[in-house]
Motif scaffolding. Structure first.
Motif, mmCIF file in Angstrom:
data_model
loop_
_atom_site.group_PDB
_atom_site.id
_atom_site.type_symbol
_atom_site.label_atom_id
_atom_site.label_comp_id
_atom_site.label_asym_id
_atom_site.label_seq_id
_atom_site.Cartn_x
_atom_site.Cartn_y
_atom_site.Cartn_z
ATOM 1 N N LEU A 72 64.776 30.573 -62.184
ATOM 2 C CA LEU A 72 65.593 31.176 -61.134
ATOM 3 C C LEU A 72 65.253 30.579 -59.776
ATOM 4 C CD1 LEU A 72 67.633 33.452 -60.354
ATOM 5 C CD2 LEU A 72 65.647 34.937 -59.987
ATOM 6 N N LEU A 73 63.975 30.377 -59.511
ATOM 7 C CA LEU A 73 63.552 29.807 -58.237
ATOM 8 C C LEU A 73 64.042 28.370 -58.089
ATOM 9 C CD1 LEU A 73 62.005 30.274 -55.628
ATOM 10 C CD2 LEU A 73 59.911 29.607 -56.800
ATOM 11 N N GLU A 74 64.128 27.636 -59.190
ATOM 12 C CA GLU A 74 64.574 26.244 -59.130
ATOM 13 C C GLU A 74 66.067 26.119 -58.847
ATOM 14 O OE1 GLU A 74 63.426 24.559 -62.834
ATOM 15 O OE2 GLU A 74 61.292 24.333 -62.279
ATOM 16 N N ARG A 75 66.873 27.059 -59.403
ATOM 17 C CA ARG A 75 68.331 26.928 -59.248
ATOM 18 C C ARG A 75 68.922 27.879 -58.213
ATOM 19 N NH1 ARG A 75 67.900 30.095 -64.036
ATOM 20 N NH2 ARG A 75 69.009 32.079 -63.845
ATOM 21 N N GLY A 76 68.200 28.974 -57.872
ATOM 22 C CA GLY A 76 68.733 29.986 -56.977
ATOM 23 C C GLY A 76 69.613 30.976 -57.737
ATOM 24 N N GLY A 77 69.854 32.127 -57.150
ATOM 25 C CA GLY A 77 70.705 33.135 -57.784
ATOM 26 C C GLY A 77 70.023 34.482 -57.857
ATOM 27 N N GLU A 78 70.524 35.338 -58.752
ATOM 28 C CA GLU A 78 70.020 36.706 -58.863
ATOM 29 C C GLU A 78 70.057 37.156 -60.314
ATOM 30 O OE1 GLU A 78 71.605 41.079 -57.472
ATOM 31 O OE2 GLU A 78 71.444 39.532 -55.892
ATOM 32 N N LEU A 79 69.078 37.961 -60.717
ATOM 33 C CA LEU A 79 69.062 38.555 -62.049
ATOM 34 C C LEU A 79 68.209 39.819 -62.012
ATOM 35 C CD1 LEU A 79 66.054 37.948 -63.458
ATOM 36 C CD2 LEU A 79 67.010 35.688 -63.741
ATOM 37 N N GLU A 80 68.357 40.630 -63.083
ATOM 38 C CA GLU A 80 67.536 41.830 -63.235
ATOM 39 C C GLU A 80 66.634 41.678 -64.443
ATOM 40 O OE1 GLU A 80 69.501 45.572 -63.219
ATOM 41 O OE2 GLU A 80 70.507 45.219 -61.293
ATOM 42 N N LEU A 81 65.404 42.145 -64.318
ATOM 43 C CA LEU A 81 64.430 42.085 -65.400
ATOM 44 C C LEU A 81 63.883 43.477 -65.689
ATOM 45 C CD1 LEU A 81 62.173 38.980 -64.590
ATOM 46 C CD2 LEU A 81 63.865 39.157 -66.422
ATOM 47 N N GLU A 82 63.633 43.748 -66.973
ATOM 48 C CA GLU A 82 62.931 44.964 -67.373
ATOM 49 C C GLU A 82 61.492 44.581 -67.699
ATOM 50 O OE1 GLU A 82 64.050 48.047 -67.402
ATOM 51 O OE2 GLU A 82 66.094 47.510 -66.786
ATOM 52 N N VAL A 83 60.552 45.073 -66.920
ATOM 53 C CA VAL A 83 59.150 44.721 -67.083
ATOM 54 C C VAL A 83 58.314 45.996 -67.102
ATOM 55 C CG1 VAL A 83 57.190 43.445 -66.136
ATOM 56 C CG2 VAL A 83 59.511 42.539 -65.865
ATOM 57 N N SER A 84 57.691 46.271 -68.238
ATOM 58 C CA SER A 84 56.789 47.429 -68.375
ATOM 59 C C SER A 84 57.447 48.725 -67.924
ATOM 60 C CB SER A 84 55.491 47.187 -67.577
ATOM 61 O OG SER A 84 54.840 46.028 -68.028
ATOM 62 N N GLY A 85 58.707 48.915 -68.343
ATOM 63 C CA GLY A 85 59.413 50.139 -68.009
ATOM 64 C C GLY A 85 59.981 50.185 -66.613
ATOM 65 N N ARG A 86 59.868 49.106 -65.857
ATOM 66 C CA ARG A 86 60.412 49.038 -64.504
ATOM 67 C C ARG A 86 61.582 48.060 -64.477
ATOM 68 N NH1 ARG A 86 58.609 53.254 -62.020
ATOM 69 N NH2 ARG A 86 59.047 52.304 -59.999
ATOM 70 N N THR A 87 62.546 48.320 -63.606
ATOM 71 C CA THR A 87 63.693 47.429 -63.424
ATOM 72 C C THR A 87 63.509 46.667 -62.121
ATOM 73 O OG1 THR A 87 65.128 48.996 -64.588
ATOM 74 C CG2 THR A 87 66.200 47.284 -63.282
ATOM 75 N N LEU A 88 63.510 45.352 -62.213
ATOM 76 C CA LEU A 88 63.278 44.502 -61.049
ATOM 77 C C LEU A 88 64.521 43.663 -60.764
ATOM 78 C CD1 LEU A 88 59.697 43.169 -61.926
ATOM 79 C CD2 LEU A 88 60.297 45.228 -60.613
ATOM 80 N N VAL A 103 61.547 39.834 -55.034
ATOM 81 C CA VAL A 103 61.607 40.754 -56.178
ATOM 82 C C VAL A 103 61.531 42.186 -55.656
ATOM 83 C CG1 VAL A 103 60.541 41.461 -58.343
ATOM 84 C CG2 VAL A 103 60.504 39.046 -57.672
ATOM 85 N N GLU A 104 62.559 42.985 -56.013
ATOM 86 C CA GLU A 104 62.640 44.366 -55.548
ATOM 87 C C GLU A 104 62.623 45.310 -56.747
ATOM 88 O OE1 GLU A 104 65.587 47.212 -52.836
ATOM 89 O OE2 GLU A 104 66.221 45.189 -53.429
ATOM 90 N N ASP A 105 61.806 46.347 -56.683
ATOM 91 C CA ASP A 105 61.749 47.363 -57.739
ATOM 92 C C ASP A 105 62.893 48.358 -57.519
ATOM 93 O OD1 ASP A 105 61.207 49.452 -59.488
ATOM 94 O OD2 ASP A 105 59.042 49.307 -59.241
ATOM 95 N N ILE A 106 63.888 48.341 -58.421
ATOM 96 C CA ILE A 106 65.052 49.232 -58.281
ATOM 97 C C ILE A 106 65.067 50.292 -59.388
ATOM 98 C CG2 ILE A 106 66.438 47.519 -57.071
ATOM 99 C CD1 ILE A 106 67.887 46.990 -59.737
ATOM 100 N N THR A 107 63.894 50.574 -59.953
ATOM 101 C CA THR A 107 63.818 51.552 -61.041
ATOM 102 C C THR A 107 64.366 52.902 -60.620
ATOM 103 O OG1 THR A 107 61.819 50.428 -61.834
ATOM 104 C CG2 THR A 107 62.277 52.621 -62.722
ATOM 105 N N ASP A 108 63.953 53.420 -59.462
ATOM 106 C CA ASP A 108 64.417 54.726 -59.004
ATOM 107 C C ASP A 108 65.920 54.720 -58.738
ATOM 108 O OD1 ASP A 108 61.879 55.722 -59.184
ATOM 109 O OD2 ASP A 108 61.413 55.462 -57.064
ATOM 110 N N HIS A 109 66.427 53.608 -58.222
ATOM 111 C CA HIS A 109 67.868 53.491 -57.963
ATOM 112 C C HIS A 109 68.651 53.577 -59.268
ATOM 113 C CE1 HIS A 109 71.604 52.169 -56.107
ATOM 114 N NE2 HIS A 109 71.684 51.188 -56.994
ATOM 115 N N ARG A 110 68.192 52.860 -60.287
ATOM 116 C CA ARG A 110 68.870 52.898 -61.592
ATOM 117 C C ARG A 110 68.745 54.293 -62.225
ATOM 118 N NH1 ARG A 110 71.491 49.416 -60.104
ATOM 119 N NH2 ARG A 110 71.450 47.211 -60.698
#
Length: 326
Positions: A72-88, A103-110
């Protein structure tokens, strides 16, 4: 040293100023050049567990430990990841040899979004019954009938309109505390039977009720529980077979059981989860009925469950009793 090369007195160093504002950000920020880390802010250090002094000069992959983020850092853009029960939420920009990963933790928002969807589904389900009742009343009033019968239909329509108004209030200002009062179960039974009369007639099914008890509950919520359980019994039980509503005193609680003779339900506990329907379910349905039942019953401190009883499916709940009926 000449004056031209002396630092201005009192001026903060450029690196220190950048450190201050980056470390104040709640998002994790990683800066890179030619694929090597040049800077981590405080949130990034906490996220990846690598201090700035160890991260600086190392390949990005060694710090973030995910090929997805490196790409992602090489090409640019945006994505969401699920890591250890958190949404980033991960956002990257790339300009020449320089890159930035945020990288923003949006777990509470979701979670809040999920709660809003759940509340919408519950309200949608609760709106169905009064809307159907009003439709039946209006259809009946299209025909000529004795004045006293017409007046009875009007009273039913007004009652359901009031119920709709309360649901609209809940939608507008959030779920309010229960409007509990003391009432005989027979009052709720009579109201449920009146609303279900067309369906009972169409299926040639008899609905019977057990002994009366005084209870403490929100009448509308109690009606919603009864309607959900009896409608399920009518839907999944065979036509022309009676649906029984049994009652019993259990100490300071009153237990209500709705019995049907439909196909035996194996995994009864799963039916009380949101958006879950039984294996024999047909047609359209939200899978929210029993979830709503349990939520309402838990709201007044009771329990809701299902079990097998004498070859029938028994869907049960408890509610606070009031001693001394009669």
């Amino acid at each position: 040293m000449s004056a031209a090369h002396e630092p201005h007195a009192g001026a903060p160093a450029e690196g220190g100023a950048r450190t201050d504002w980056m470390d104040a950000l709640p998002q994790a920020v990683l800066l890179s050049e030619h694929g090597l880390v040049t800077r981590l802010n405080a949130a990034a250090t906490r996220l990846w567990g690598v201090p700035q002094e160890r991260a600086q000069g190392r390949p990005v992959l060694e710090v973030v430990r995910r090929h997805t983020l490196e790409a992602l850092l090489e090409r640019g853009g945006e994505l969401e990841l699920e890591v250890s029960g958190r949404t980033l939420r991960c956002t990257a920009t790339h300009t020449g040899p320089n890159g930035a990963l945020i990288v923003e933790d949006i777990t509470d928002h979701r979670r809040r979004e999920a709660e809003l969807r759940e509340a919408t589904a519950v309200l949608s389900h609760e709106f169905r019954t009064p809307v159907a009742a009003l439709r039946g009343v209006l259809e009946a009033l299209e025909y000529d009938m004795p004045a006293d019968l017409a007046q009875n239909f009007v009273r039913q329509g007004l009652q359901e309109t009031e119920r709709l108004a309360r649901l609209v209030e809940d939608l507008a200002v959030g779920f309010r505390p229960t409007r509990a009062r003391t009432l005989p179960l027979s009052e709720a039974f009579a109201r449920a039977e009146r609303l279900l009369r067309p369906e009972l007639g169409a299926r040639h099914t008899e609905l019977t009720f057990g002994q009366d008890h005084l209870v403490r509950a929100d009448p509308d919520k109690l009606l919603q529980v009864l309607l959900n359980l009896v409608e399920n019994a009518l839907k999944y039980g065979p036509a022309a077979q009676p649906v029984q509503v049994q009652t019993a005193a259990r100490g300071t609680w009153v237990e209500v059981r709705v019995l049907d003779r439909g196909e035996p339900v194996a995994d009864t506990e799963s039916l009380f989860r949101a958006h879950t329907r039984g294996q024999h379910a047909t047609g359209q349905g939200s899978g929210m009925g029993l979830y709503i039942v349990r939520s309402i019953v838990h709201g007044w401190g009771g329990q809701a469950w299902a079990e097998q009883q004498d070859g029938a499916n028994a869907f049960c709940f408890t509610l606070p009793g009031v001693a001394g009926l009669g």
